[in-house]
Design a protein around this motif. Structure first.
Motif, PDB file in Angstrom:
ATOM      1  N   MET A  95     -23.868 -17.825   2.979  1.00 46.34           N
ATOM      2  CA  MET A  95     -24.987 -16.983   3.390  1.00 46.34           C
ATOM      3  C   MET A  95     -25.956 -16.741   2.233  1.00 46.34           C
ATOM      4  O   MET A  95     -27.165 -16.642   2.434  1.00 46.34           O
ATOM      5  CB  MET A  95     -24.462 -15.647   3.928  1.00 46.34           C
ATOM      6  CG  MET A  95     -23.805 -15.732   5.289  1.00 46.34           C
ATOM      7  SD  MET A  95     -24.901 -16.378   6.582  1.00 46.34           S
ATOM      8  CE  MET A  95     -26.238 -15.178   6.519  1.00 46.34           C
ATOM      9  N   PHE A  96     -25.431 -16.645   1.025  1.00 46.73           N
ATOM     10  CA  PHE A  96     -26.305 -16.447  -0.124  1.00 46.73           C
ATOM     11  C   PHE A  96     -27.209 -17.666  -0.319  1.00 46.73           C
ATOM     12  O   PHE A  96     -28.413 -17.530  -0.571  1.00 46.73           O
ATOM     13  CB  PHE A  96     -25.470 -16.197  -1.383  1.00 46.73           C
ATOM     14  CG  PHE A  96     -26.284 -15.823  -2.592  1.00 46.73           C
ATOM     15  CD1 PHE A  96     -27.344 -14.929  -2.498  1.00 46.73           C
ATOM     16  CD2 PHE A  96     -26.000 -16.374  -3.838  1.00 46.73           C
ATOM     17  CE1 PHE A  96     -28.098 -14.581  -3.613  1.00 46.73           C
ATOM     18  CE2 PHE A  96     -26.737 -16.032  -4.954  1.00 46.73           C
ATOM     19  CZ  PHE A  96     -27.797 -15.143  -4.841  1.00 46.73           C
TER      20      PHE A  96
ATOM     21  N   GLY B 288     -27.054 -12.453  -7.032  1.00 47.15           N
ATOM     22  CA  GLY B 288     -25.751 -13.046  -6.753  1.00 47.15           C
ATOM     23  C   GLY B 288     -25.040 -13.565  -7.980  1.00 47.15           C
ATOM     24  O   GLY B 288     -24.210 -14.475  -7.873  1.00 47.15           O
ATOM     25  N   THR B 289     -25.319 -13.004  -9.137  1.00 49.11           N
ATOM     26  CA  THR B 289     -24.592 -13.425 -10.340  1.00 49.11           C
ATOM     27  C   THR B 289     -23.106 -13.141 -10.159  1.00 49.11           C
ATOM     28  O   THR B 289     -22.726 -12.061  -9.693  1.00 49.11           O
ATOM     29  CB  THR B 289     -25.119 -12.670 -11.575  1.00 49.11           C
ATOM     30  OG1 THR B 289     -25.055 -11.264 -11.319  1.00 49.11           O
ATOM     31  CG2 THR B 289     -26.553 -13.068 -11.886  1.00 49.11           C
ATOM     32  N   PRO B 290     -22.253 -14.089 -10.497  1.00 48.14           N
ATOM     33  CA  PRO B 290     -20.824 -13.946 -10.152  1.00 48.14           C
ATOM     34  C   PRO B 290     -20.125 -12.780 -10.831  1.00 48.14           C
ATOM     35  O   PRO B 290     -19.108 -12.301 -10.324  1.00 48.14           O
ATOM     36  CB  PRO B 290     -20.225 -15.292 -10.591  1.00 48.14           C
ATOM     37  CG  PRO B 290     -21.198 -15.852 -11.569  1.00 48.14           C
ATOM     38  CD  PRO B 290     -22.546 -15.374 -11.148  1.00 48.14           C
ATOM     39  N   TRP B 291     -20.645 -12.318 -11.965  1.00 49.37           N
ATOM     40  CA  TRP B 291     -19.970 -11.185 -12.631  1.00 49.37           C
ATOM     41  C   TRP B 291     -20.411  -9.836 -12.065  1.00 49.37           C
ATOM     42  O   TRP B 291     -19.785  -8.827 -12.314  1.00 49.37           O
ATOM     43  CB  TRP B 291     -20.223 -11.242 -14.140  1.00 49.37           C
ATOM     44  CG  TRP B 291     -21.687 -11.243 -14.503  1.00 49.37           C
ATOM     45  CD1 TRP B 291     -22.499 -10.164 -14.666  1.00 49.37           C
ATOM     46  CD2 TRP B 291     -22.506 -12.392 -14.731  1.00 49.37           C
ATOM     47  NE1 TRP B 291     -23.777 -10.565 -14.975  1.00 49.37           N
ATOM     48  CE2 TRP B 291     -23.803 -11.926 -15.038  1.00 49.37           C
ATOM     49  CE3 TRP B 291     -22.273 -13.775 -14.720  1.00 49.37           C
ATOM     50  CZ2 TRP B 291     -24.858 -12.792 -15.317  1.00 49.37           C
ATOM     51  CZ3 TRP B 291     -23.323 -14.626 -15.006  1.00 49.37           C
ATOM     52  CH2 TRP B 291     -24.590 -14.144 -15.304  1.00 49.37           C
TER      53      TRP B 291
ATOM     54  N   PHE C  65     -25.201  -9.127  -3.786  1.00 55.25           N
ATOM     55  CA  PHE C  65     -25.216  -9.715  -2.438  1.00 55.25           C
ATOM     56  C   PHE C  65     -23.809  -9.690  -1.845  1.00 55.25           C
ATOM     57  O   PHE C  65     -23.616  -9.262  -0.700  1.00 55.25           O
ATOM     58  CB  PHE C  65     -25.749 -11.146  -2.508  1.00 55.25           C
ATOM     59  CG  PHE C  65     -25.952 -11.783  -1.169  1.00 55.25           C
ATOM     60  CD1 PHE C  65     -27.125 -11.584  -0.463  1.00 55.25           C
ATOM     61  CD2 PHE C  65     -24.965 -12.581  -0.588  1.00 55.25           C
ATOM     62  CE1 PHE C  65     -27.322 -12.164   0.782  1.00 55.25           C
ATOM     63  CE2 PHE C  65     -25.150 -13.162   0.649  1.00 55.25           C
ATOM     64  CZ  PHE C  65     -26.331 -12.952   1.339  1.00 55.25           C
ATOM     65  N   ALA C  66     -22.822 -10.131  -2.625  1.00 55.65           N
ATOM     66  CA  ALA C  66     -21.436 -10.072  -2.149  1.00 55.65           C
ATOM     67  C   ALA C  66     -20.995  -8.629  -1.957  1.00 55.65           C
ATOM     68  O   ALA C  66     -20.218  -8.320  -1.044  1.00 55.65           O
ATOM     69  CB  ALA C  66     -20.514 -10.788  -3.137  1.00 55.65           C
TER      70      ALA C  66
ATOM     71  N   LEU D 189     -27.599  -1.115   2.344  1.00 57.76           N
ATOM     72  CA  LEU D 189     -27.419  -1.143   0.894  1.00 57.76           C
ATOM     73  C   LEU D 189     -26.941   0.211   0.371  1.00 57.76           C
ATOM     74  O   LEU D 189     -26.218   0.289  -0.627  1.00 57.76           O
ATOM     75  CB  LEU D 189     -28.731  -1.526   0.203  1.00 57.76           C
ATOM     76  CG  LEU D 189     -29.148  -3.004   0.312  1.00 57.76           C
ATOM     77  CD1 LEU D 189     -30.577  -3.186  -0.175  1.00 57.76           C
ATOM     78  CD2 LEU D 189     -28.195  -3.888  -0.477  1.00 57.76           C
ATOM     79  N   GLY D 190     -27.356   1.274   1.062  1.00 55.95           N
ATOM     80  CA  GLY D 190     -26.953   2.613   0.661  1.00 55.95           C
ATOM     81  C   GLY D 190     -25.560   3.000   1.127  1.00 55.95           C
ATOM     82  O   GLY D 190     -25.127   4.132   0.889  1.00 55.95           O
TER      83      GLY D 190
END
Length: 666
Positions: free
Chosen positions: A343-344, A513-516, A520-521, A63-64
């Motif tokens: 995967m999400f 994972g909110t699309p905006w 995660f993506a 993540l870093g």
């Protein structure tokens, strides 16, 4: 300075060490080890817990912005050929490591309460640790060959765990069915791996993709052969992730202890197939036709699982067909070229489905105090009802799981499922329609499960229903089932604590994972995340999301009217008017019957015919040869007189016979 990723090899090794210690102890000092339940639980929880700590350290590094880490060594070499083994840590693997260790740790805690009175408690914990080690090894494998090794270990552990209560016929048969169906898929996977190595000279994921592209460019490998190899490899994920038509083993696998259903058949093993397809995305992305096949298989599986779940009365099998359906969603995303979305959904589904399975285990554990340990009674929702007042924690967490899987915002399932439906709408609109319809069916059958189990009046002491269920199963009421306790009660804290913990990500993790602004993506594919944020449009998002929520609310409303308020009678509306459809769904599309007739009975008939050939032809030839030898020996022994004159007479007679013969021919 070493990073956490450099120690990732310890993640599968730690649970393996714990499993080896307890396993060897069971072999050498069985009675003593079986009495040391708490020390064994502490040991294995510590091993899996330590693996979880390292996994989260690895995840936070990724993540870093830490680069992927790969450590390889030459396992075998011959001339110019070398076979590397080792481990790889990248964003995709780090997510799976954290997920698997989290679910495994919580399931071990839960099992301490659920299996407390089981005589094989230590063996169960040992199998769990061995399975966790195998699955974690699969996740960090750097190439297809190493994945195949751990793939088979995972299958072996599944066989052991599904058939844990091997003295029950149902469990033994379910384990055999799971083993055989997965061997069919694994045979295809092995053929595909060997074929890809022949074509590319590599087992590495990117090396295979690049090598096959080059081989097709220079004409070494024809296009049809490359597609065939990709489909052979896909047979492995089809079986492991229960895709049509190799899904038939998963519902029967519910014969194993409920913690197994939560660990293997909701969060980890069945996700291995989806994970492998995601790993092979560089390969599959070259072949749109293969992607279409994967998407179609996923859509069929998605609809099939949901349609069968509509009629299930067994609580665990209802959840099992739900799992089949959700795995279909994941494969649909993979086939649409959206591995991040798949995967999400794998991650969000793992949390709320594990919670639902553990919740069902809590209910079954309580029901066993009323109706006994007969699964036909303890798992049938016709004997449940009204459990919310007696089991509030289980009921609340189960309701959260139902809302999450139904795709109601802002819970986790909405964000991941809606992303898949959006990708399908843009790629294959017809398959989107299948997924859209399935979303409504999912909401209906999940709330049907909830209302039948937790609302209304308790039906567990109804002897008439018990007798009917036992008669249907070919058993009698005096078979020793049931000892009728006074009341149902909430499960002990080792079982309710994991439920409460899993409820938190079931509610919140979808917000990653909110699309905006999909974090995660951003972890798995930063370029895709940036493109999603750049091209995000509320005018496109709201209609699709609104339609998805609307169809889910419609399903929930029908369930409320039918099973909570009892305003409509679906049995009269559907079962009575369309009995053929009801029978079709209740008999699981007749797929088990078809498999029984074609493969089980067919193989037995073939075996009998082979036996006939063996007995009459092969044995006949062997026996005839022996009889001829015996007869000729018996006849010739009279010529063994020991007299030289007699032998000379025979030689003279033979010469005369040859002269006559040649004279006649001349």
């Amino acid at each position: 300075m070493h990073s956490a990723a450099d120690y990732a090899w310890l993640i599968p090794v730690l649970p393996l060490i714990g499993a080896l210690i307890t396993g060897l102890g069971l072999i050498s000092f069985n009675r003593t080890i079986n009495r040391l339940r708490k020390p064994v639980a502490v040991l294995l929880l510590s091993c899996v817990g330590a693996a979880a700590v390292i996994s989260y350290a690895v995840l936070f590094e990724q993540l870093g912005g830490a680069p992927p880490v790969e450590h390889l060594f030459v396992w075998a070499s011959a001339g110019s050929f070398s076979l590397p083994m080792g481990f790889v840590v990248d964003p995709l693997g780090s997510v799976m490591l954290a997920l698997v260790t989290t679910i495994a740790f919580l399931v071990l805690i839960y099992s301490h309460g659920y299996m407390a009175h089981d005589k094989s408690y230590v063996r169960f914990f040992t199998y769990l640790a061995l399975f966790s080690s195998s699955m974690l090894g699969l996740v960090i494998s750097p190439n297809l060959l190493e994945i195949y090794v751990f793939w088979e270990l995972v299958g072996m552990c599944s066989y052991l765990l599904v058939g844990f209560w091997y003295d029950r016929d149902g469990a033994a048969h379910a384990a055999q069915k799971a083993f055989i169906v997965n061997r069919v898929g694994d045979f295809g996977l092995l053929l595909g791996i060997l074929g890809l190595f022949w074509a590319t000279g590599s087992f590495d994921f990117q090396g295979i993709a690049d090598g096959l592209s080059a081989a097709m460019s220079n004409g070494t490998v024809p296009g049809w052969a490359a597609i065939a190899l990709c489909l052979f490899v896909f047979m492995g994920p089809m079986a492991k992730s229960a895709q049509f038509p190799l899904h038939v083993w998963l519902p029967d696998a519910m014969e194993g202890p409920t913690p197994i259903s939560a660990l293997i058949h909701a969060a980890t093993m069945v996700a291995a197939g989806v994970f492998l397809v995601a790993r092979l995305e560089p390969l599959y992305a070259q072949f749109p036709s293969v992607g279409l096949v994967i998407a179609v298989v996923g859509a069929i599986t998605c609809f099939l699982g949901a349609s069968i779940a509509l009629t299930q009365m067994d609580l665990k099998k209802g959840l099992a067909y739900s799992t089949v359906s959700q795995l279909g969603y994941m494969m649909l995303a993979m086939g649409c070229g959206a591995p991040v979305a798949g995967m999400f959904h794998l991650v969000t589904h793992a949390f709320f489905k594990a919670m639902l399975f553990l919740g069902s285990g809590s209910v079954i554990h309580a029901m066993e105090d009323v109706v006994g340990h007969e699964p036909v009674l303890a798992q049938d929702m016709r004997l449940m009802g009204g459990l919310r007042q007696k089991m509030p924690i289980t009921a609340i967490t189960f309701l959260i799981g139902c809302v999450a899987i139904s795709g109601i915002p802002p819970l986790a399932g909405f964000w991941s499922k809606d992303e898949i439906l959006g990708q399908a709408f843009n790629t294959y609109p017809l398959l989107w329609a299948v997924g859209f319809l399935t979303a409504g069916m999912t909401a209906f059958y999940m709330f049907r499960l909830y209302f039948l189990t937790f609302e209304g009046e308790f039906r567990g002491n109804d002897k008439t229903i018990q007798a009917e269920l036992l008669a249907t199963a070919g058993k009698s009421a005096d078979d020793g089932h049931g000892h009728h306790a006074e009341s149902v009660h909430e499960s002990a804290w080792p079982m309710t604590l994991p439920l409460a913990v899993l409820a938190v990500p079931s509610v919140l993790i979808g917000l990653l994972g909110t699309p905006w602004n999909s974090r995660f993506a951003g972890l798995l594919n930063p370029e895709e995340a940036a493109e999603m944020a750049e091209h995000f449009s509320w005018s496109e998002f709201l209609p699709l999301a609104g339609a998805s929520v609307a169809i889910s609310l419609t399903g929930i409303t029908i369930a409320v009217l039918a099973y909570a308020l009892h305003r409509i009678d679906l049995g009269e509306l559907v079962a009575a008017r369309v009995p053929t459809l009801n029978a079709f769904l209740a008999n699981k599309w007749y797929l088990d019957a078809i498999n029984e007739k074609l493969f089980v009975r067919g193989s037995r008939k073939l075996a009998r015919e082979v036996l006939e050939v063996d007995a009459k032809v092969v044995d006949g030839v062997v026996n005839l040869t022996g009889l001829l030898t015996l007869g000729s020996g018996e006849g010739l022994k009279y010529f063994e007189t020991g007299r030289v004159q007699f032998y000379a007479l025979i030689v003279f007679g033979g010469v005369i016979a040859m002269v006559v013969l040649f004279g006649a021919l001349g």
